[in-house]
Scaffold this motif. Structure first.
Motif, PDB file in Angstrom:
ATOM      1  N   UNK A 102       3.891  13.299   3.323  1.00 36.07           N
ATOM      2  CA  UNK A 102       4.707  13.540   4.511  1.00 36.07           C
ATOM      3  C   UNK A 102       6.042  14.117   4.068  1.00 36.07           C
ATOM      4  N   UNK A 103       6.835  14.596   5.019  1.00 36.11           N
ATOM      5  CA  UNK A 103       8.164  15.121   4.683  1.00 36.11           C
ATOM      6  C   UNK A 103       9.026  14.044   4.046  1.00 36.11           C
ATOM      7  N   UNK A 104       8.902  12.817   4.549  1.00 39.86           N
ATOM      8  CA  UNK A 104       9.684  11.712   3.988  1.00 39.86           C
ATOM      9  C   UNK A 104       9.213  11.374   2.574  1.00 39.86           C
ATOM     10  N   UNK A 105       7.900  11.455   2.324  1.00 38.18           N
ATOM     11  CA  UNK A 105       7.390  11.197   0.980  1.00 38.18           C
ATOM     12  C   UNK A 105       7.879  12.255   0.000  1.00 38.18           C
ATOM     13  N   UNK A 106       7.870  13.509   0.442  1.00 40.72           N
ATOM     14  CA  UNK A 106       8.353  14.599  -0.418  1.00 40.72           C
ATOM     15  C   UNK A 106       9.837  14.413  -0.731  1.00 40.72           C
ATOM     16  N   UNK A 107      10.608  14.024   0.265  1.00 37.79           N
ATOM     17  CA  UNK A 107      12.046  13.814   0.047  1.00 37.79           C
ATOM     18  C   UNK A 107      12.293  12.717  -0.976  1.00 37.79           C
ATOM     19  N   UNK A 114       0.832  -1.204   0.000  1.00 35.78           N
ATOM     20  CA  UNK A 114       0.000   0.000   0.000  1.00 35.78           C
ATOM     21  C   UNK A 114       0.865   1.251   0.000  1.00 35.78           C
ATOM     22  N   UNK A 115       1.852   1.303   0.886  1.00 35.22           N
ATOM     23  CA  UNK A 115       2.730   2.470   0.954  1.00 35.22           C
ATOM     24  C   UNK A 115       3.514   2.637  -0.344  1.00 35.22           C
ATOM     25  N   UNK A 116       3.967   1.525  -0.918  1.00 35.09           N
ATOM     26  CA  UNK A 116       4.718   1.553  -2.175  1.00 35.09           C
ATOM     27  C   UNK A 116       3.882   2.205  -3.283  1.00 35.09           C
ATOM     28  N   UNK A 117       2.616   1.798  -3.376  1.00 30.84           N
ATOM     29  CA  UNK A 117       1.736   2.338  -4.416  1.00 30.84           C
ATOM     30  C   UNK A 117       1.463   3.820  -4.165  1.00 30.84           C
ATOM     31  N   UNK A 118       1.281   4.203  -2.901  1.00 25.45           N
ATOM     32  CA  UNK A 118       1.052   5.615  -2.596  1.00 25.45           C
ATOM     33  C   UNK A 118       2.241   6.469  -3.023  1.00 25.45           C
ATOM     34  N   UNK A 119       3.456   5.974  -2.778  1.00 24.39           N
ATOM     35  CA  UNK A 119       4.648   6.719  -3.211  1.00 24.39           C
ATOM     36  C   UNK A 119       4.709   6.799  -4.735  1.00 24.39           C
ATOM     37  N   UNK A 134      16.603   4.445  -2.790  1.00 22.36           N
ATOM     38  CA  UNK A 134      16.022   3.273  -2.139  1.00 22.36           C
ATOM     39  C   UNK A 134      15.866   3.528  -0.642  1.00 22.36           C
ATOM     40  N   UNK A 135      16.870   4.155  -0.046  1.00 19.89           N
ATOM     41  CA  UNK A 135      16.790   4.472   1.387  1.00 19.89           C
ATOM     42  C   UNK A 135      15.613   5.405   1.663  1.00 19.89           C
ATOM     43  N   UNK A 136      15.447   6.432   0.813  1.00 23.58           N
ATOM     44  CA  UNK A 136      14.352   7.384   1.010  1.00 23.58           C
ATOM     45  C   UNK A 136      12.989   6.723   0.787  1.00 23.58           C
ATOM     46  N   UNK A 137      12.932   5.782  -0.172  1.00 22.71           N
ATOM     47  CA  UNK A 137      11.684   5.057  -0.403  1.00 22.71           C
ATOM     48  C   UNK A 137      11.303   4.226   0.809  1.00 22.71           C
ATOM     49  N   UNK A 138      12.275   3.501   1.370  1.00 21.59           N
ATOM     50  CA  UNK A 138      11.981   2.677   2.551  1.00 21.59           C
ATOM     51  C   UNK A 138      11.518   3.547   3.714  1.00 21.59           C
ATOM     52  N   UNK A 139      12.199   4.672   3.919  1.00 20.11           N
ATOM     53  CA  UNK A 139      11.839   5.551   5.030  1.00 20.11           C
ATOM     54  C   UNK A 139      10.448   6.143   4.821  1.00 20.11           C
ATOM     55  N   UNK A 140      10.122   6.524   3.574  1.00 22.06           N
ATOM     56  CA  UNK A 140       8.803   7.080   3.279  1.00 22.06           C
ATOM     57  C   UNK A 140       7.711   6.028   3.499  1.00 22.06           C
ATOM     58  N   UNK A 141       8.005   4.784   3.126  1.00 15.73           N
ATOM     59  CA  UNK A 141       7.020   3.706   3.323  1.00 15.73           C
ATOM     60  C   UNK A 141       6.799   3.430   4.805  1.00 15.73           C
TER      61      UNK A 141
END
Length: 310
Positions: free
Chosen positions: A238-243, A196-201, A260-267
């Protein structure tokens, strides 16, 4: 049933009124009930039913056409207030249209998924109650009753206006179904990320690449663990999603590990926000509830006149 649905026997397509704005439909519904007791009887039959069965015509040829027919239809053979509508096409293909205020979509998804997985195991065709020759089956059968409607010129005008608005909304709706052949949720889970988080990103990144800004997106989360709990909203941005989104859009290919690191943190952040909403710690429904009681109970409360609250 076929004889009763011939063009010369058709009743007014009252269901189109349920596609109207809530206040408009509430006003027309009240008028509909006052016109004739038969209207009130027909309304009661629909509104007290468990769900609505919609018998459609030929099955759409593609997934996109099937999705459009299930999601939108022509508006006339639908009742959008119902908890869910089961649509069945001539060849047996079925779909479901769900009204979202009473529960989140996965509730019906799980229910129909369970039915699909277990209908063959249960072997209903051999059940004593369902054998066509059994007395029990004959007793369970009932003759369909045609619902009658008495109309006025104002109600007819309301139906025409509703049909015009529905057609306009249909023209403004783009719906495309694409089969994702590269990977699915199994691969995403193996990467230790929430599908779900992956698709939202992915949605936010696609929007940013198209329009150059971040949208204020919402996602529904269930609150079923609470008595009469229905849904709460999740603020996906979120701030992490924007980053993550900006890194994907502006950094070069050499920054793959950073992306990849930013994607994991955003998820992870998104999953935490979903969990907070599910546990009753969201803000949208609380503020909405306050806004609804403000005219009666909070007239003199400072927050009621604040520009942000409005």
């Amino acid at each position: 049933m076929s004889r009763q649905t011939r063009p010369e026997c058709q009743e007014p397509s009252v269901g189109i009124l349920t596609s109207e704005e809530r206040s408009t439909w509430a006003r027309l519904r009240k008028q509909l009930m006052l016109v004739d007791p038969e209207n009130a009887t027909s309304l009661k039959a629909i509104e007290t039913s468990l769900f609505l069965l919609v018998l459609e015509g030929p099955s759409p040829r593609s997934l996109g056409e099937q999705a459009a027919s299930s999601f939108i239809g022509d508006g006339e053979n639908r009742w959008f207030d119902k908890s869910f509508q089961l649509l069945v096409f001539e060849d047996g293909v079925a779909a479901v249209n769900v009204e979202g205020s009473w529960a989140d979509a996965p509730v019906l998804s799980h229910m129909f998924g369970f039915m699909h997985d277990h209908e063959n195991i249960a072997n209903f065709s051999d059940h004593p109650l369902l054998l066509a020759s059994s007395a029990n089956c004959q007793a369970l059968r009932s003759t369909p009753v045609k619902l009658r409607w008495k109309m006025t010129s104002e109600l007819a005008k309301g139906m025409d206006e509703a049909q015009t608005k529905f057609a306009k909304l249909t023209q403004q709706t783009d719906l495309h179904v694409t089969h994702m052949a590269y990977f699915g949720k199994g691969f995403i889970k193996k990467c230790y990320m929430s599908p779900d988080a992956f698709v939202q990103m992915a949605l936010m990144l696609a929007y940013y690449r198209l329009y150059g800004n971040m949208p204020f997106t919402l996602e529904s989360a269930h609150t079923r663990q609470f008595f009469h709990g229905r849904t709460e909203y999740v603020r996906s941005v979120s701030s992490d999603a924007v980053a993550f989104v900006k890194a994907m859009a502006h950094l070069d290919h050499a920054s793959a590990e950073t992306k990849l690191h930013l994607l994991r943190r955003a998820c992870v952040t998104h999953v935490e926000k979903v969990r907070e909403a599910m546990n009753g710690n969201g803000i949208d429904k609380h503020l909405f509830g306050l806004r609804m009681v403000t005219p009666i109970h909070l007239q003199n409360c400072p927050v009621a006149t604040h520009c942000c609250f409005k």
